[in-house]
Design a protein around this motif. Structure first.
Motif, PDB file in Angstrom:
ATOM      1  N   MET A   1      -9.272   8.315  10.575  1.00  9.75           N
ATOM      2  CA  MET A   1      -7.967   8.348   9.895  1.00  9.75           C
ATOM      3  C   MET A   1      -8.044   7.510   8.620  1.00  9.75           C
ATOM      4  SD  MET A   1      -4.671   9.086   9.774  1.00  9.75           S
ATOM      5  CE  MET A   1      -4.161   9.613  11.420  1.00  9.75           C
ATOM      6  N   LYS A   2      -7.758   8.148   7.483  1.00  8.97           N
ATOM      7  CA  LYS A   2      -7.728   7.404   6.227  1.00  8.97           C
ATOM      8  C   LYS A   2      -6.459   6.547   6.198  1.00  8.97           C
ATOM      9  CE  LYS A   2      -7.847   8.270   1.212  1.00  8.97           C
ATOM     10  NZ  LYS A   2      -6.528   7.719   0.907  1.00  8.97           N
ATOM     11  N   PRO A   3      -6.614   5.244   5.975  1.00 12.00           N
ATOM     12  CA  PRO A   3      -5.408   4.396   5.980  1.00 12.00           C
ATOM     13  C   PRO A   3      -4.550   4.647   4.754  1.00 12.00           C
ATOM     14  CG  PRO A   3      -7.296   3.112   5.279  1.00 12.00           C
ATOM     15  CD  PRO A   3      -7.825   4.472   5.673  1.00 12.00           C
ATOM     16  N   GLY A   4      -3.272   4.303   4.856  1.00 13.82           N
ATOM     17  CA  GLY A   4      -2.380   4.328   3.698  1.00 13.82           C
ATOM     18  C   GLY A   4      -2.597   3.093   2.849  1.00 13.82           C
ATOM     19  N   THR A   5      -1.649   2.816   1.980  1.00 18.46           N
ATOM     20  CA  THR A   5      -1.734   1.653   1.093  1.00 18.46           C
ATOM     21  C   THR A   5      -0.474   0.807   1.239  1.00 18.46           C
ATOM     22  OG1 THR A   5      -3.128   2.808  -0.527  1.00 18.46           O
ATOM     23  CG2 THR A   5      -1.853   0.932  -1.341  1.00 18.46           C
ATOM     24  N   ALA A  94       0.036  -1.424  11.529  1.00 19.21           N
ATOM     25  CA  ALA A  94      -0.047  -0.240  12.398  1.00 19.21           C
ATOM     26  C   ALA A  94       0.350   1.021  11.614  1.00 19.21           C
ATOM     27  CB  ALA A  94       0.844  -0.417  13.624  1.00 19.21           C
ATOM     28  N   LEU A  95       1.411   0.902  10.835  1.00 17.53           N
ATOM     29  CA  LEU A  95       1.856   2.037  10.012  1.00 17.53           C
ATOM     30  C   LEU A  95       0.763   2.466   9.029  1.00 17.53           C
ATOM     31  CD1 LEU A  95       5.525   1.277   8.883  1.00 17.53           C
ATOM     32  CD2 LEU A  95       4.706   3.367  10.024  1.00 17.53           C
ATOM     33  N   ILE A  96       0.220   1.475   8.323  1.00 18.38           N
ATOM     34  CA  ILE A  96      -0.768   1.772   7.282  1.00 18.38           C
ATOM     35  C   ILE A  96      -2.040   2.353   7.904  1.00 18.38           C
ATOM     36  CG2 ILE A  96      -2.213   0.734   5.479  1.00 18.38           C
ATOM     37  CD1 ILE A  96       0.211  -1.307   5.142  1.00 18.38           C
ATOM     38  N   GLU A  97      -2.454   1.799   9.048  1.00 22.78           N
ATOM     39  CA  GLU A  97      -3.667   2.309   9.713  1.00 22.78           C
ATOM     40  C   GLU A  97      -3.458   3.712  10.261  1.00 22.78           C
ATOM     41  OE1 GLU A  97      -4.771  -0.880  12.335  1.00 22.78           O
ATOM     42  OE2 GLU A  97      -5.996  -1.848  10.777  1.00 22.78           O
ATOM     43  N   SER A  98      -2.204   4.087  10.473  1.00 20.61           N
ATOM     44  CA  SER A  98      -1.925   5.462  10.919  1.00 20.61           C
ATOM     45  C   SER A  98      -1.851   6.424   9.730  1.00 20.61           C
ATOM     46  CB  SER A  98      -0.631   5.515  11.725  1.00 20.61           C
ATOM     47  OG  SER A  98       0.494   5.423  10.866  1.00 20.61           O
ATOM     48  N   GLY A  99      -2.125   5.910   8.515  1.00 21.89           N
ATOM     49  CA  GLY A  99      -2.207   6.782   7.346  1.00 21.89           C
ATOM     50  C   GLY A  99      -0.992   6.743   6.427  1.00 21.89           C
TER      51      GLY A  99
END
Lengths: 242, 242
Positions: A1-5, A94-99
């Motif tokens: 999963m590509k993380p968000g920013t 957790a949010l960012i790691e979910s993309g």
């Protein structure tokens, strides 16, 4: 999963028209918007962006467990805030790691005082982070006075009203231009320090800079006015002016 | 004839995406755009807005008669600049009184150092003026370092590299966070002052903050680097961090 920013989004002094083009664009597109506030309040940062959030934006208010109930010098103060930041960061991470991308609203400039840096230092080694600088509250304040704050080789010192009176007075004496932030209940101490430094008559008091309820006056004309925590006092430099 | 308005338009640190929404809007609509530059150069302010001006915009470059050819302490320096500002102002005032709005491009924030204030003080009593604050160059610089500049109750002192070494060292010693602007040929003096204050190893050197040619490094790693006048040195505060 590509993380968000994680975006540390500087909002500037308060007028949404003074946000940067980049901040405006990121904010309007954001699906996750986090912001700090005092429990039971709507929060200044959130108020600034009223009407600007995406229809699908999910908001995450982060409510300080303490503000002025415990003295800053009490070890309990740092402990309570530290636990609070840990909780906030767990949710954001957790949010960012979910993309997902997450925007954290920051009054003023994210790297100039403020709370964002406590999130930033805890997350910067774990997820992609981008900081969007902004117009500082003090810049909004000196612009509101209608006088340039620094000229030529002027020295500018920025300090917090929370500092001891002697520290304030010493710094004020050795500087040309002065900004004092976080005034609120420290106003009498700050006034006294300005008098010691011989700069009271040159000082201005700015409340809610750049916002609809902005007030600007010479500090000497403010009498015993009760002023908010985020008021700013400015003494302009008098440097070289051809 | 209803006069136009003089806009002091803060451009921010250099990235056009960091201009305020208001500045961006005013700039793109402007029919008269004035800016300072050194004779024979295109000018940094003008370069920042490349590709953003209206097709019908009329440009008015204002070329400094002197920059470093005469020492600032020479009475001829102030006299030359004063005559120059008088000429610029006559042109701008005639335009505004004929009903035209004029935008003056300002690098950084218009009321924080810079040249716009010399136009402003000469025109503010004669024509309508609006100042659009902006992100300062120093904010662009500390953001580029990836570290917050001030925490908790940190004291921030901003000074010019043109000041005497002793003044620099004294101010550096009594401050937590430090910004030194206008570095250029003053870099060895500034380094020496930082060493006296015990802060050399903590200092960062930022060139062209937020621009495509931005560089960021520890000052200790810069060696004998020749750096531009608009470089900025930053020492971060180490205040309270829960």
């Amino acid at each position: 999963m590509k993380p968000g920013t994680l975006y540390g989004l500087g909002l500037g002094p308060g007028d949404p028209d003074l946000m940067s083009v980049r901040a405006d664009r990121l904010l309007r597109a954001a699906r996750h918007v986090a912001f700090f506030r005092k429990a039971g309040r709507s929060g200044q940062a959130r108020r600034i962006v009223n009407g600007m959030l995406h229809a699908d934006a999910i908001e995450f208010p982060m409510e300080y467990p303490v503000t002025t109930e415990i003295p800053v010098s009490d070890p309990g103060y740092n402990a309570a805030l530290s636990a609070f930041y840990t909780d906030c960061v767990a949710h954001l991470r957790a949010l960012i790691e979910s993309g997902e991308d997450v925007v954290v609203l920051c009054e003023g400039d994210p790297f100039f005082f403020g709370s964002f840096m406590h999130i930033y230092t805890r997350l910067r080694d774990h997820v992609p982070v981008e900081v969007v600088p902004a117009i500082t509250g003090m810049s909004g304040a000196w612009t509101a006075t209608g006088h340039p704050v620094t000229w030529g080789d002027d020295i500018l010192t920025v300090m917090m009203g929370t500092l001891p009176e002697e520290t304030l007075a010493t710094q004020m004496s050795s500087s040309d231009a002065i900004v004092v932030m976080k005034i609120g209940r420290h106003i009498e101490k700050v006034k006294s320090a300005l008098k010691q430094a011989g700069k009271f008559d040159a000082a201005w008091l700015i409340e809610f800079a750049s916002m609809p309820n902005q007030t600007v006056q010479k500090l000497a004309d403010a009498g015993d006015k009760i002023t908010p925590y985020f008021s700013i006092i400015v003494v302009h430099g008098q440097g070289r002016r051809p």
